[in-house]
Design a protein around this motif. Structure first.
Motif, PDB file in Angstrom:
ATOM      1  N   PHE A   1       5.806   9.558   8.306  1.00 11.29           N
ATOM      2  CA  PHE A   1       5.772  10.856   7.340  1.00 11.29           C
ATOM      3  C   PHE A   1       7.870  10.990   7.891  1.00 11.29           C
ATOM      4  O   PHE A   1       8.611  11.108   6.720  1.00 11.29           O
ATOM      5  CB  PHE A   1       5.409  12.169   8.189  1.00 11.29           C
ATOM      6  CG  PHE A   1       5.910  13.604   7.453  1.00 11.29           C
ATOM      7  CD1 PHE A   1       5.412  13.161   6.009  1.00 11.29           C
ATOM      8  CD2 PHE A   1       7.338  13.860   7.887  1.00 11.29           C
ATOM      9  CE1 PHE A   1       6.044  14.934   5.349  1.00 11.29           C
ATOM     10  CE2 PHE A   1       7.439  14.864   7.491  1.00 11.29           C
ATOM     11  CZ  PHE A   1       6.701  15.270   5.962  1.00 11.29           C
ATOM     12  N   GLY A   2       8.239  10.685   8.895  1.00 12.49           N
ATOM     13  CA  GLY A   2       9.531  10.826   9.364  1.00 12.49           C
ATOM     14  C   GLY A   2       9.939   9.971   8.812  1.00 12.49           C
ATOM     15  O   GLY A   2      10.949   9.396   8.761  1.00 12.49           O
ATOM     16  N   ASN A   3       9.506   8.637   8.894  1.00 14.40           N
ATOM     17  CA  ASN A   3      10.912   7.305   7.935  1.00 14.40           C
ATOM     18  C   ASN A   3      10.639   8.043   6.358  1.00 14.40           C
ATOM     19  O   ASN A   3      11.914   7.232   5.796  1.00 14.40           O
ATOM     20  CB  ASN A   3       9.596   6.301   7.580  1.00 14.40           C
ATOM     21  CG  ASN A   3       9.744   5.136   8.671  1.00 14.40           C
ATOM     22  OD1 ASN A   3      10.058   5.560  10.396  1.00 14.40           O
ATOM     23  ND2 ASN A   3       8.128   4.584   9.293  1.00 14.40           N
ATOM     24  N   ALA A   4       9.396   9.108   5.647  1.00 17.99           N
ATOM     25  CA  ALA A   4      10.021   9.285   4.105  1.00 17.99           C
ATOM     26  C   ALA A   4      10.939  10.651   4.199  1.00 17.99           C
ATOM     27  O   ALA A   4      12.009  10.268   3.087  1.00 17.99           O
ATOM     28  CB  ALA A   4       8.384   9.367   3.698  1.00 17.99           C
ATOM     29  N   LEU A   5      10.816  10.732   5.698  1.00 18.31           N
ATOM     30  CA  LEU A   5      11.344  12.538   5.253  1.00 18.31           C
ATOM     31  C   LEU A   5      12.966  12.359   5.570  1.00 18.31           C
ATOM     32  O   LEU A   5      13.608  12.568   4.863  1.00 18.31           O
ATOM     33  CB  LEU A   5      10.774  13.682   7.142  1.00 18.31           C
ATOM     34  CG  LEU A   5      11.877  14.723   6.706  1.00 18.31           C
ATOM     35  CD1 LEU A   5      11.614  15.590   6.184  1.00 18.31           C
ATOM     36  CD2 LEU A   5      11.182  15.426   8.514  1.00 18.31           C
ATOM     37  N   ARG A   6      13.581  11.215   6.724  1.00 18.66           N
ATOM     38  CA  ARG A   6      14.268  11.673   7.164  1.00 18.66           C
ATOM     39  C   ARG A   6      15.662  11.287   5.716  1.00 18.66           C
ATOM     40  O   ARG A   6      16.371  11.415   6.019  1.00 18.66           O
ATOM     41  CB  ARG A   6      14.887  10.179   8.610  1.00 18.66           C
ATOM     42  CG  ARG A   6      13.939  10.550   9.396  1.00 18.66           C
ATOM     43  CD  ARG A   6      14.409   9.633  10.684  1.00 18.66           C
ATOM     44  NE  ARG A   6      13.290   9.936  12.024  1.00 18.66           N
ATOM     45  CZ  ARG A   6      12.587   9.651  11.817  1.00 18.66           C
ATOM     46  NH1 ARG A   6      12.410   8.976  11.106  1.00 18.66           N
ATOM     47  NH2 ARG A   6      11.652  10.001  13.206  1.00 18.66           N
ATOM     48  N   PRO A   7      15.536   9.963   4.848  1.00 14.77           N
ATOM     49  CA  PRO A   7      15.975  10.182   4.147  1.00 14.77           C
ATOM     50  C   PRO A   7      16.411  11.364   2.839  1.00 14.77           C
ATOM     51  O   PRO A   7      17.295  11.597   2.314  1.00 14.77           O
ATOM     52  CB  PRO A   7      15.494   8.271   3.252  1.00 14.77           C
ATOM     53  CG  PRO A   7      14.571   8.332   4.428  1.00 14.77           C
ATOM     54  CD  PRO A   7      14.054   8.650   5.111  1.00 14.77           C
ATOM     55  N   ALA A   8      15.135  12.437   3.036  1.00 10.92           N
ATOM     56  CA  ALA A   8      15.091  13.267   2.190  1.00 10.92           C
ATOM     57  C   ALA A   8      15.939  14.376   2.965  1.00 10.92           C
ATOM     58  O   ALA A   8      16.810  15.164   2.812  1.00 10.92           O
ATOM     59  CB  ALA A   8      13.305  13.515   2.006  1.00 10.92           C
ATOM     60  N   LEU A   9      16.183  14.482   3.980  1.00 12.07           N
ATOM     61  CA  LEU A   9      16.684  14.840   4.716  1.00 12.07           C
ATOM     62  C   LEU A   9      18.234  15.097   4.238  1.00 12.07           C
ATOM     63  O   LEU A   9      18.866  15.958   3.996  1.00 12.07           O
ATOM     64  CB  LEU A   9      16.349  15.466   5.897  1.00 12.07           C
ATOM     65  CG  LEU A   9      15.442  15.717   6.452  1.00 12.07           C
ATOM     66  CD1 LEU A   9      14.880  15.395   8.163  1.00 12.07           C
ATOM     67  CD2 LEU A   9      15.128  17.299   6.514  1.00 12.07           C
ATOM     68  N   ARG A  10      18.978  14.070   4.618  1.00 12.34           N
ATOM     69  CA  ARG A  10      19.691  13.196   4.257  1.00 12.34           C
ATOM     70  C   ARG A  10      20.777  13.704   2.551  1.00 12.34           C
ATOM     71  O   ARG A  10      21.315  13.730   2.114  1.00 12.34           O
ATOM     72  CB  ARG A  10      20.576  12.134   5.244  1.00 12.34           C
ATOM     73  CG  ARG A  10      19.738  11.078   6.310  1.00 12.34           C
ATOM     74  CD  ARG A  10      20.440  10.034   6.930  1.00 12.34           C
ATOM     75  NE  ARG A  10      20.331   9.929   7.807  1.00 12.34           N
ATOM     76  CZ  ARG A  10      19.205   9.623   8.563  1.00 12.34           C
ATOM     77  NH1 ARG A  10      18.063   9.252   7.572  1.00 12.34           N
ATOM     78  NH2 ARG A  10      19.479   8.957  10.115  1.00 12.34           N
TER      79      ARG A  10
END
Length: 347
Positions: free
Chosen positions: A118-127
């Motif tokens: 989930f962290g790998n998917a969340l970080r691009p979405a946050l950016r």
């Protein structure tokens, strides 16, 4: 949502909840704690925005990590957990980093794989949403997403200056092959967690003199010698030969509760198994008599009313020391039914 999310050792949630409740009341902040045995965390709910600044991470004994709550999200859809998180963070400004975690509990450990993916998917979405810097920025607040179940997560914020700098609040330490015992990790962690970088540089210097009370088989003595510190190791039991071979150790077969140094020392460390109040009083005597300048010691806790005993012992130590001291206490990752205390003259 105002309040705190704090991680702790599994089984010590009631102690953490009692501590948060008492410290908040002392600060004049209303609220209530929520905790369940063996969850590995506690929540302190409050409508008072001062709560995060009033309860400092370094001053909390049973909290491995202290975070300011943004939201608690239940019933998350496994097909899209990100959208409700982005909605909850709207207007929060940018974060310098994002950690996806789970409590350090038996029930939550299976969530480790979810946290990583989930962290790998969340970080691009946050950016993409403008909520996360392109590169890690330790000067900005850090976002924490804490999964307690697949459809249940907390969103929280860490102030880098008022939180543990390690995932789950746990320093990653490795037991070296020549360490005489696993207890060596407790003192290493104590120096890392209870002292800041400036204090470690100033207070742990080659050529200093220390006493290790209850030293056998030599784990804490060994840690001190690795800093180049000369050690009087006090114990009727034997020390490992390679610890003696450092040339920095004098082994005295005496009772650590009665021995006193012939001259003042820079450090005293103590990991003796004894009633915590008796240890607190003896540690206070070392400062009152001027036998040491700095100390790290453990207090073994009873099975019940552990927060009450912790508070009583720390108060007793402060009262009996006879001089103003800074005392910091934590239940470290490498502690079990105990807490570790660092004490030094107040600046």
């Amino acid at each position: 949502m105002d309040g705190l999310l704090c991680y702790c050792r599994q089984g010590f949630e009631p102690e953490l909840a009692a501590e948060l409740t008492e410290r908040a009341a002392q600060a004049g902040i209303a609220g209530y704690a929520r905790a369940s045995r063996n969850d590995g965390y506690a929540v302190f709910a409050s409508d008072d925005a001062r709560i995060a600044s009033a309860l400092r991470w370094r001053e909390l004994v049973f909290a491995r990590q202290k975070l300011a709550l943004i939201a608690e999200l239940r019933g998350l859809d496994p097909k899209d957990r990100i959208a409700p998180m982005l909605e909850a963070m709207r207007g929060r400004g940018r974060f310098g980093d994002a950690w996806v975690e789970h409590p350090d509990s038996d029930a939550a450990k299976p969530l480790a794989g979810l946290a990583r993916s989930f962290g790998n998917a969340l970080r691009p979405a946050l950016r993409k949403a403008g909520l996360l810097t392109e590169k890690e920025n330790p000067k900005l607040p850090r976002l924490h997403v804490t999964f307690v179940d697949g459809d249940h997560a907390f969103l929280a914020v860490a102030d880098p200056a008022d939180s543990a700098p390690w995932p789950l609040g746990i320093p990653r330490l490795k037991l070296l092959p020549d360490a005489p015992s696993r207890s060596a990790l407790k003192l290493e962690e104590a120096f890392l967690v209870l002292l800041d970088a400036r204090e470690r540089e100033a207070l742990l210097k080659p050529g200093m003199a220390a006493a290790d009370l209850g030293a056998a088989p030599g784990g804490w003595t060994w840690v001190l010698t690795r800093h180049g510190i000369r050690v009087s190791s006090i114990d009727n039991g034997p020390l490992r030969q390679h610890v003696l071979d450092t040339g920095l150790v004098t082994h005295l077969r005496e009772d650590g509760f009665h021995w006193q140094p012939p001259r003042p020392l820079d450090w005293m460390v103590c990991d003796m198994v004894e009633q915590p109040r008796r240890v607190a009083e003896r540690m206070a005597a070392w400062f009152r008599e001027g036998w040491c300048r700095h100390a790290v010691f453990n207090l073994k806790l009873p099975m019940k009313k552990r927060w009450d005993e912790t508070r009583l012992c720390l108060d007793l130590f402060a009262q009996k020391a006879g001089k103003p001291l800074t005392a910091r206490a934590k239940q470290l990752y490498h502690d079990r039914e105990e807490i570790t205390v660092f004490a030094t003259p107040r600046q």
